[in-house]
Design an enzyme around this catalytic site. Sequence first.
Site, PDB file in Angstrom:
ATOM      1  N   ASP A  35       0.831  -1.211   0.000  1.00  0.00           N
ATOM      2  CA  ASP A  35       0.000   0.000   0.000  1.00  0.00           C
ATOM      3  C   ASP A  35       0.860   1.254   0.000  1.00  0.00           C
ATOM      4  OD1 ASP A  35      -2.750  -0.989   0.206  1.00  0.00           O
ATOM      5  OD2 ASP A  35      -2.107  -1.816   2.128  1.00  0.00           O
ATOM      6  N   MET A  68      -2.297   4.633  -3.653  1.00  0.00           N
ATOM      7  CA  MET A  68      -3.279   5.604  -3.152  1.00  0.00           C
ATOM      8  C   MET A  68      -2.608   6.965  -3.200  1.00  0.00           C
ATOM      9  SD  MET A  68      -4.734   3.251  -0.066  1.00  0.00           S
ATOM     10  CE  MET A  68      -3.335   2.137  -0.172  1.00  0.00           C
ATOM     11  N   ASP A 175     -10.390  -5.281  -0.634  1.00  0.00           N
ATOM     12  CA  ASP A 175      -9.337  -4.672   0.179  1.00  0.00           C
ATOM     13  C   ASP A 175      -9.946  -3.865   1.328  1.00  0.00           C
ATOM     14  OD1 ASP A 175      -6.982  -3.707   1.133  1.00  0.00           O
ATOM     15  OD2 ASP A 175      -6.527  -2.444  -0.599  1.00  0.00           O
TER      16      ASP A 175
END
Length: 223
Positions: A35, A68, A175
């Site tokens: 991530d 992200m 997720d």
Amino acid sequence: MKHLVAPSILSADFANLQRDIEMLNKSYADWIHVDIMDGVFVPNISFGFPVVKAVKQHALKPLDVHLMIVDPDRYLNEFKEAGANNISVHFEACIHLHRTIQKIKELGCRAGVAINPHTPIAQLSDIVEDIDLVCMMSVNPGFGGQKFIESTYRRIRELRLLAQDRNPNLLIEIDGGVNHQNSLSLLQAGANVLVAGNTVFGADDQMASIKQLKDVSITRKAV
Ligand code: DX5
Ligand code: ZN
């Protein structure tokens, strides 16, 4: 196809990252979910290229990189070089999503689109045939250990329906908040990749927790 399990190292022990990656190597994990948070697209910052490269040095499994970040096009080459095998970008972070997806494919990576809990599934209708993977957020992105959002089941079914003609092999990855209670229902709804951070790294026996996620079976006996 048997579903895949992708433990998220966001919940790993960063002071013992090599040890945790070696545990994943020995486990039934299929991918290692990585991530990347920039503090702009999401209200948290995780880690960047040096850490991804360090993980890659020890990882024997593909790196499933979840970006992200705003304007991810700027960094696709670097993430490929750092060792990404899959790259998912957020729908809301890409002005020219089709171009971004083509670029990820040109780099030789599996291309994914990540969608927030509020992103209408129909928004994917003109990109679904171009992608390998949808990373469907079942929490608001930014943090591990959050509570699973129940509307995810309906959204998986809707996406599976949308993909059935145009991309029947689409990987639907869930997720956020995946655990031993909801894993079977997620697979039954049509998911085929389970990301798990807290459920794996918060367990006393992490390898057993991964195996339990992998062993979930939706096959029914013929009657
Ligand atoms: C959240 C991340 C997830 C997170 C999942 O923004 O994208 O991958 O690590 O963690 P859990 O499984 O603990 O919800
Ligand atoms: Zn993620």
